[in-house]
Motif scaffolding. Structure first.
Motif, PDB file in Angstrom:
ATOM      1  N   GLU A 175       0.816  -1.216   0.000  1.00  0.00           N
ATOM      2  CA  GLU A 175       0.000   0.000   0.000  1.00  0.00           C
ATOM      3  C   GLU A 175       0.854   1.272   0.000  1.00  0.00           C
ATOM      4  N   TYR A 176       2.174   1.119   0.119  1.00  0.00           N
ATOM      5  CA  TYR A 176       3.054   2.276   0.162  1.00  0.00           C
ATOM      6  C   TYR A 176       3.138   2.918  -1.224  1.00  0.00           C
ATOM      7  N   GLU A 177       2.855   4.220  -1.293  1.00  0.00           N
ATOM      8  CA  GLU A 177       2.958   4.972  -2.543  1.00  0.00           C
ATOM      9  C   GLU A 177       4.015   6.046  -2.355  1.00  0.00           C
ATOM     10  N   LYS A 178       5.110   5.912  -3.071  1.00  0.00           N
ATOM     11  CA  LYS A 178       6.307   6.716  -2.823  1.00  0.00           C
ATOM     12  C   LYS A 178       6.048   8.214  -2.919  1.00  0.00           C
ATOM     13  N   LYS A 179       5.388   8.660  -3.977  1.00  0.00           N
ATOM     14  CA  LYS A 179       5.195  10.092  -4.150  1.00  0.00           C
ATOM     15  C   LYS A 179       4.246  10.657  -3.100  1.00  0.00           C
ATOM     16  N   ILE A 180       3.227   9.878  -2.735  1.00  0.00           N
ATOM     17  CA  ILE A 180       2.295  10.335  -1.699  1.00  0.00           C
ATOM     18  C   ILE A 180       3.027  10.448  -0.363  1.00  0.00           C
ATOM     19  N   CYS A 181       3.817   9.425  -0.029  1.00  0.00           N
ATOM     20  CA  CYS A 181       4.463   9.373   1.285  1.00  0.00           C
ATOM     21  C   CYS A 181       5.699  10.262   1.383  1.00  0.00           C
ATOM     22  N   GLN A 182       6.336  10.566   0.261  1.00  0.00           N
ATOM     23  CA  GLN A 182       7.568  11.354   0.319  1.00  0.00           C
ATOM     24  C   GLN A 182       7.393  12.799  -0.147  1.00  0.00           C
TER      25      GLN A 182
END
Length: 484
Positions: A175-182
């Protein structure tokens, strides 16, 4: 012919490699490249602290050893509390429906329950909180289709001028989305964590859905936590809740649901409580929001984790008997009551927003009220009203991609645009302003800014244009300019 230059080059490269290694280790020691270390963790999310990991690993073993030794409970009859809406200040009475658990199974459940609460270190667990956790903040669970409501919730939080930090927990690294989380969340003073990163690889218990909430609260680094469901919107800056009553004296504040509580009274026998507790509120709990201090209630959270880990097969049916909203909602208050830990339940009746269809009211959102106003002594001559504090937009979730896929959400009968939370006049009277329009301004911006970023938005046809049109025709039919 290449021997000597080659050896010189090797020496230079070796020296350079040694320099890079030493520099890396120094910077690792002083923390200046901590972010780089974060990005190579199993899920690229912020990693759990070693202290919290060690704490959970030790107690997870105790919880596993205290596993109930009976088959999954199958309900023969479902509790029907709908329509029974007592005044919230009334005292709870034992519900007149019982699962009918055999006496031998009751004793086995009691023995398993006692393996946790009777553990030699359980009574001292609250003393560890100051070492493990610090600060205050908001915790939520997101990921997948819940990412969009969570981002909306945080954006609305910032509209209240709140600067409280937010920790967003995801179920697993898929569920990790790089652009959302970073990028997206850090810009809102929020950061991502992954629950799976906190669990042993050989973890014997599958945790999902309702079970995730208590683990997110436990794994958060904050000592004092305001938990909000991803679809729960703060209407005021909630920071003052941490600094005032009733939180200061109890460390645990919960809110009511619509219906009466329906736990099987046998629960208290299983939990070692000698009789049905006095003074409990008549209504069940609504856990879309929860305020808790770990220094006072770390033991409460561990016991609530036990009820949730073994919830779907054992404790959810015992605590709700299949009633509406069955899940984690009763586990927090139940744990505090069993341990005789202090708590406060908001008395103000839950508000309802929605629309009418064929003369039938369709509820779409819940309104919860300020515990400080509720706690203060009542002046019968005062006209001051308790302030709405949270709007739980539970049905439907405010995910624009999913709303666009459901045509009936946008149209009422013919081509008239539908206001999900009711006429402007009624929402303004309850909330103080047109909350639905304020939310849709944020939804339009998200639809246009994140259409190529958020995974759940991919493939939504002309989402930005359709969201703009809905806003314009619903909230500003006479205007020509779109919201900015």
């Amino acid at each position: 012919m290449f021997g000597r230059p080659h050896r010189i080059l090797s020496i230079i490269l070796s020296a350079f490699g040694l320099f890079v290694t030493v520099t890396f280790l120094r910077r690792l020691h002083d923390g200046s490249i901590r972010h780089a270390i974060f990005t190579v963790s199993p899920s690229e999310a912020n990693p759990p602290t070693p202290q919290i990991l060690a704490f959970w690993e030790s107690w997870a073993k105790v919880i596993d050893a205290a596993r109930p030794k009976i088959p999954a409970i199958e309900l023969k009859e479902v509790a029907q509390p709908a329509g029974k809406e007592p005044d919230n200040e009334r005292e709870r009475k034992p519900f007149n429906l019982s699962i009918g658990i055999p006496k031998n199974d009751i004793e086995l459940l009691r023995q398993s329950h006692d393996k946790l609460v009777g553990h030699a270190n359980f009574s001292k667990v609250d003393e560890q909180a100051a070492r493990l956790f610090s600060g205050i903040g908001i915790v939520t669970v997101a990921g997948g289709s819940y990412f969009a409501p969570a981002i909306l919730s945080i954006r609305m939080l910032r509209k209240t001028k709140s600067t409280l930090p937010v920790q967003v927990f995801l179920r697993n690294k898929a569920e990790y989305e790089k652009k959302i989380c970073q990028e997206v969340l850090p810009a809102l003073n929020a950061e991502c964590f992954v629950i799976q990163d906190h669990l042993r690889k050989d973890n014997p218990v599958k945790v999902e859905h309702y079970q995730l909430k208590v683990l997110a609260i436990l794994f958060s680094s904050y000592e004092s936590v305001l938990y909000l469901d991803s679809d729960c919107i703060a209407l005021l800056d909630p920071k003052e809740l941490f600094d005032s009553e009733p939180f200061l004296s109890t460390g645990l504040v919960s809110w009511p649901d619509y219906w009466i509580a329906t736990e099987d009274p046998v629960f208290y026998k299983i939990a070692g409580v000698p009789s049905f507790p006095k003074g409990l509120p008549a209504r069940s709990s609504e856990s879309g929001q929860l305020l808790i201090s770990k220094q006072t209630h770390l033991s409460t959270l561990l016991l609530a984790a036990y009820y949730n880990i073994y919830g779907p097969s054992i404790y959810y049916p015992i605590l709700s008997q299949g009633a509406a909203g069955e899940g984690d909602k009763e586990t927090f208050l139940a744990a505090a009551v069993v341990l005789e830990n202090p708590n406060y339940r908001v008395r103000h009746r839950l508000g309802a927003l929605g629309f009418h269809e064929d003369r039938k009211f369709i509820g779409t959102a819940m309104v919860q009220y300020h515990p400080g106003d509720d706690y203060a002594p009542r002046d019968p001559t005062s006209l001051k009203q308790d302030r709405p504090l949270f709007l739980h937009a539970n049905s439907p979730k405010m995910n624009i991609a999913h709303l666009l896929a459901a045509d009936r959400v946008f149209y009422k009968g013919t081509e008239d645009r539908l206001r999900l939370w009711g006429p402007k006049e009624s929402t303004t009277k309850m909330i103080g302003y047109d909350i639905e329009e304020a939310v849709w301004i944020e939804i339009v911006e998200m639809a246009c800014q994140l259409d190529e970023t958020l995974r759940d938005f991919h493939g939504a046809w002309r989402m930005c244009e359709r969201a703009q049109r809905h806003y314009r025709e619903t909230f500003q039919p006479e205007a020509t300019a779109l919201p900015t």
